[in-house]
Write a protein that holds these residues in place. Structure first.
Motif, mmCIF file in Angstrom:
data_model
loop_
_atom_site.group_PDB
_atom_site.id
_atom_site.type_symbol
_atom_site.label_atom_id
_atom_site.label_comp_id
_atom_site.label_asym_id
_atom_site.label_seq_id
_atom_site.Cartn_x
_atom_site.Cartn_y
_atom_site.Cartn_z
ATOM 1 N N PHE A 36 -29.573 19.243 23.615
ATOM 2 C CA PHE A 36 -30.887 18.902 23.073
ATOM 3 C C PHE A 36 -31.811 18.493 24.210
ATOM 4 O O PHE A 36 -31.364 18.213 25.317
ATOM 5 C CB PHE A 36 -30.763 17.772 22.043
ATOM 6 N N GLU A 37 -33.103 18.460 23.913
ATOM 7 C CA GLU A 37 -34.090 18.038 24.892
ATOM 8 C C GLU A 37 -34.517 16.612 24.583
ATOM 9 O O GLU A 37 -34.944 16.308 23.462
ATOM 10 C CB GLU A 37 -35.301 18.973 24.851
ATOM 11 N N ASP A 38 -34.395 15.718 25.577
ATOM 12 C CA ASP A 38 -34.840 14.338 25.446
ATOM 13 C C ASP A 38 -36.359 14.279 25.495
ATOM 14 O O ASP A 38 -37.023 15.236 25.905
ATOM 15 C CB ASP A 38 -34.277 13.477 26.595
ATOM 16 N N ALA A 39 -36.928 13.146 25.108
ATOM 17 C CA ALA A 39 -38.379 12.958 25.111
ATOM 18 C C ALA A 39 -38.986 13.162 26.496
ATOM 19 O O ALA A 39 -40.130 13.595 26.619
ATOM 20 C CB ALA A 39 -38.718 11.564 24.590
ATOM 21 N N ASP A 40 -38.215 12.876 27.545
ATOM 22 C CA ASP A 40 -38.727 13.036 28.909
ATOM 23 C C ASP A 40 -38.583 14.469 29.429
ATOM 24 O O ASP A 40 -38.904 14.755 30.580
ATOM 25 C CB ASP A 40 -38.060 12.063 29.866
ATOM 26 N N GLY A 41 -38.097 15.383 28.596
ATOM 27 C CA GLY A 41 -37.961 16.779 28.981
ATOM 28 C C GLY A 41 -36.615 17.161 29.568
ATOM 29 O O GLY A 41 -36.339 18.326 29.780
ATOM 30 N N SER A 42 -35.763 16.178 29.842
ATOM 31 C CA SER A 42 -34.437 16.480 30.381
ATOM 32 C C SER A 42 -33.519 16.971 29.258
ATOM 33 O O SER A 42 -33.777 16.749 28.082
ATOM 34 C CB SER A 42 -33.828 15.249 31.062
ATOM 35 N N THR A 43 -32.460 17.665 29.633
ATOM 36 C CA THR A 43 -31.508 18.192 28.660
ATOM 37 C C THR A 43 -30.351 17.212 28.490
ATOM 38 O O THR A 43 -29.771 16.761 29.464
ATOM 39 C CB THR A 43 -30.963 19.554 29.121
ATOM 40 N N GLY A 44 -30.049 16.893 27.253
ATOM 41 C CA GLY A 44 -28.915 16.037 26.941
ATOM 42 C C GLY A 44 -27.839 16.857 26.253
ATOM 43 O O GLY A 44 -28.094 17.963 25.777
ATOM 44 N N VAL A 45 -26.655 16.299 26.197
ATOM 45 C CA VAL A 45 -25.546 17.008 25.561
ATOM 46 C C VAL A 45 -24.579 16.005 24.933
ATOM 47 O O VAL A 45 -24.398 14.899 25.446
ATOM 48 C CB VAL A 45 -24.808 17.924 26.573
ATOM 49 N N PHE A 46 -24.035 16.372 23.799
ATOM 50 C CA PHE A 46 -22.930 15.641 23.197
ATOM 51 C C PHE A 46 -21.722 16.556 23.256
ATOM 52 O O PHE A 46 -21.831 17.770 23.058
ATOM 53 C CB PHE A 46 -23.226 15.257 21.748
ATOM 54 N N ALA A 47 -20.566 15.979 23.541
ATOM 55 C CA ALA A 47 -19.346 16.757 23.698
ATOM 56 C C ALA A 47 -18.161 15.962 23.164
ATOM 57 O O ALA A 47 -18.213 14.738 23.044
ATOM 58 C CB ALA A 47 -19.119 17.098 25.165
ATOM 59 N N GLU A 48 -17.090 16.675 22.885
ATOM 60 C CA GLU A 48 -15.864 16.034 22.417
ATOM 61 C C GLU A 48 -15.006 15.629 23.615
ATOM 62 O O GLU A 48 -14.745 16.433 24.499
ATOM 63 C CB GLU A 48 -15.073 16.997 21.531
ATOM 64 N N CYS A 49 -14.602 14.361 23.636
ATOM 65 C CA CYS A 49 -13.650 13.904 24.652
ATOM 66 C C CYS A 49 -12.264 14.029 24.047
ATOM 67 O O CYS A 49 -11.936 13.363 23.066
ATOM 68 C CB CYS A 49 -13.920 12.452 25.049
ATOM 69 N N TYR A 50 -11.458 14.911 24.628
ATOM 70 C CA TYR A 50 -10.115 15.136 24.096
ATOM 71 C C TYR A 50 -9.224 13.917 24.301
ATOM 72 O O TYR A 50 -8.317 13.667 23.515
ATOM 73 C CB TYR A 50 -9.477 16.358 24.748
ATOM 74 N N SER A 51 -9.488 13.137 25.327
ATOM 75 C CA SER A 51 -8.676 11.959 25.605
ATOM 76 C C SER A 51 -8.933 10.844 24.581
ATOM 77 O O SER A 51 -8.006 10.232 24.081
ATOM 78 C CB SER A 51 -8.964 11.459 27.024
ATOM 79 N N CYS A 52 -10.206 10.594 24.284
ATOM 80 C CA CYS A 52 -10.587 9.539 23.329
ATOM 81 C C CYS A 52 -10.600 10.032 21.882
ATOM 82 O O CYS A 52 -10.609 9.236 20.953
ATOM 83 C CB CYS A 52 -11.990 9.035 23.622
ATOM 84 N N ASP A 53 -10.670 11.361 21.714
ATOM 85 C CA ASP A 53 -10.841 11.969 20.401
ATOM 86 C C ASP A 53 -12.126 11.479 19.737
ATOM 87 O O ASP A 53 -12.151 11.164 18.555
ATOM 88 C CB ASP A 53 -9.629 11.713 19.515
ATOM 89 N N GLU A 54 -13.207 11.391 20.544
ATOM 90 C CA GLU A 54 -14.513 10.942 20.091
ATOM 91 C C GLU A 54 -15.602 11.894 20.596
ATOM 92 O O GLU A 54 -15.409 12.586 21.590
ATOM 93 C CB GLU A 54 -14.821 9.530 20.642
#
Length: 50
Positions: free
Chosen positions: A27-45
């Motif tokens: 996704f694009e943050d308000a400041d124009g930078s790109t953000g990302v959400f991902a799955e952590c296999y270690s934490c399972d979160e």
């Protein structure tokens, strides 16, 4: 966040490296930078790699 072709960063909870294949959404943050959400296999979160 440092980006290359295979690594998104590290899990903010456990420090495990997050691979690009673990990306769930970008996704694009308000400041124009790109953000990302991902799955952590270690934490399972869903995390925002750092």
């Amino acid at each position: 966040m440092t980006r290359n072709s295979s690594t998104l960063g590290r899990c903010p909870d456990c420090g495990e490296e997050i691979d690009a294949s673990q990306s769930i959404i970008e996704f694009e943050d308000a400041d124009g930078s790109t953000g990302v959400f991902a799955e952590c296999y270690s934490c399972d979160e869903v995390v925002r790699p750092e």
